[in-house]
Design an enzyme around this catalytic site. Structure first.
Site, PDB file in Angstrom:
ATOM      1  N   ARG A 301      31.159  37.106  32.747  1.00  0.00           N
ATOM      2  CA  ARG A 301      32.455  37.245  32.339  1.00  0.00           C
ATOM      3  C   ARG A 301      33.114  35.951  32.249  1.00  0.00           C
ATOM      4  NH1 ARG A 301      36.128  39.124  36.444  1.00  0.00           N
ATOM      5  NH2 ARG A 301      37.007  37.301  36.252  1.00  0.00           N
ATOM      6  N   HIS A 305      39.124  38.872  34.007  1.00  0.00           N
ATOM      7  CA  HIS A 305      39.115  40.144  34.159  1.00  0.00           C
ATOM      8  C   HIS A 305      39.932  40.761  33.149  1.00  0.00           C
ATOM      9  CE1 HIS A 305      38.312  43.848  36.040  1.00  0.00           C
ATOM     10  NE2 HIS A 305      39.506  44.153  36.184  1.00  0.00           N
ATOM     11  N   TYR A 314      39.588  31.621  41.778  1.00  0.00           N
ATOM     12  CA  TYR A 314      38.585  32.111  42.634  1.00  0.00           C
ATOM     13  C   TYR A 314      37.183  31.760  42.041  1.00  0.00           C
ATOM     14  CZ  TYR A 314      38.706  35.880  39.317  1.00  0.00           C
ATOM     15  OH  TYR A 314      38.674  36.688  38.061  1.00  0.00           O
TER      16      TYR A 314
END
Length: 408
Positions: A301, A305, A314
């Protein structure tokens, strides 16, 4: 060439043997010398040992042979490959436009598919018209393959409809926000297909995070026990929001199928040819009565998100940059250019078509009405409720307080 006409086109089903026309598309090198990353898989559904990866097109854009899966793309011509490339480019353009619209306040939220185009287009084009697809909320490329108008997807994210299309008109279910629940719906539908004796299959999409949900594991079990004609297609983009896969499982995801008694395979999810071939193989198994298959499309990805997420908190930049080098669109373009089967005129025409699509989507969204802000109160109770009526009136008064004397 219009967006609508080509969006409805699907590559033909494999005849099982390589045709003269398609043989010209496979100026291949041996898998043993060119397969990169994990080891090459030699047989479908193998489990145990190190993670294995089905790959037919390397990140450098070089075609590699695979005796098991090459027959499933034996009918794919260079015209088909250009079509797959077009699908990926236009679905990425649509996705980028939707992200921009959300940032401009035109959509409430958006879940980007950036980086996952090959997994979605490859698997989506593997389906037949009579197959039934159960997506989550990120399968914009699959929706494109099933002929769903892109603007219909955005109505839900704008809050002006509850889905935007008739699932039975495209055999493409409405987006499912509840994580993993669509796998049970897909399995139940597939069990019905089997009882009806229909020659069709079902495919259910979900992510690596959803694979840890109880609904998904129940679907695996029901699918196996009832030998349902269902393909479980997991897009492992390696991050369940901010949770990496190593925090979710101790074995490669595709090996989970072994515990339920059906095959699992890992495919290079940035390789549109491998995604197409493996999904065709899995769907053929389902249609011929061999039961479910778990396909793990190992991808990445590249974006957030959703637009409410900040992946820089992160994820390391180095990780993202490494995967950008494996970009699925660049990979196929390199192959097409090296084989002299796509020229600058093709790419220029596609760029113009991409801009036309972006404008159409942007104009359509801005022409949509604002969501009814009071609709949230409508179905809280079947027979109404005094407290809900009071809250509705309070919220309506609050909304009205923003209207100036000019009625704006």
């Amino acid at each position: 060439m219009t967006v609508e006409s080509t969006a409805a086109r699907k590559p033909r089903r494999s005849a099982g043997t390589k045709s003269a026309a398609s043989a010209s598309t496979t100026g291949t090198k041996s898998a043993a010398s060119k397969r990169t990353g994990a080891a090459a898989k030699k047989s479908p559904g193998a489990t145990g040992g190190e993670p294995e990866l089905i790959q037919l097109l390397t990140p450098e854009g070089e075609r590699v042979q695979d005796a098991t899966y090459d027959p499933y793309i034996a009918d794919i011509t260079f015209e088909d490959l250009r079509g797959l490339y077009r699908d990926m480019v236009l679905s990425r353009r649509f996705d980028a436009e939707a992200t921009s619209l959300q940032r401009q306040g035109e959509l409430g939220l958006w879940a980007s598919m950036l980086g996952q185009e090959a997994a979605q287009i490859g698997s989506g084009r593997a389906t037949r018209d009579d197959d039934y697809v159960f997506p989550t909320y990120r399968e914009h490329g699959v929706a494109w393959c099933r002929g769903v108008d892109p603007t219909n997807l955005l109505g839900m994210f704008r809050g002006v409809n509850n889905g935007g299309w008739d699932p039975n008109s495209n055999n493409f279910h409405l987006y499912t926000i509840v994580i993993g629940s669509q796998t049970l719906h897909a399995t139940g539908y597939a069990m019905g297909v089997a009882k009806d004796g229909a020659d069709s299959a079902v495919i259910a999409y979900f992510g690596d995070g959803a694979s840890s949900q109880g609904d998904v594991l129940e679907a695996f079990n029901f699918g196996a026990v009832y030998n349902a004609p269902v393909v479980f297609f997991c897009q492992n983009n390696q991050w369940a929001i901010s949770e990496p896969t190593e925090r979710q499982m101790r074995v490669p995801l595709y090996q989970r199928a072994q515990g339920f008694g059906f095959p699992g395979v890992r495919v290079d999810g940035n390789d549109v040819l491998a995604s197409l071939a493996v999904t065709r193989w899995a769907l053929e198994r389902a249609r011929s009565g061999e039961g479910p298959t778990l396909v793990e499309a190992f991808t990445y990805r590249m974006g957030a998100h959703t637009t409410s997420d900040d992946p820089t908190k992160y994820r390391a930049d180095e990780e993202r940059e490494a995967w950008e080098a494996k970009d699925p669109i660049l990979r196929l373009r390199t192959y097409l250019e090296a084989a002299n089967h796509a020229d600058e005129a093709f790419f220029a025409e596609l760029e113009a078509e991409s801009e036309t699509l972006g404008k159409r989507v942007r104009d359509a969204v801005r022409a949509m009405p604002d969501p009814d802000s009071l609709a949230i109160f409508e179905h809280a109770y079947a027979d109404g409720h005094a407290l809900v009526d009071e809250e509705r009136a309070q919220f309506a008064a609050y909304q009205a307080s923003f209207v100036d004397e000019g009625g704006n």
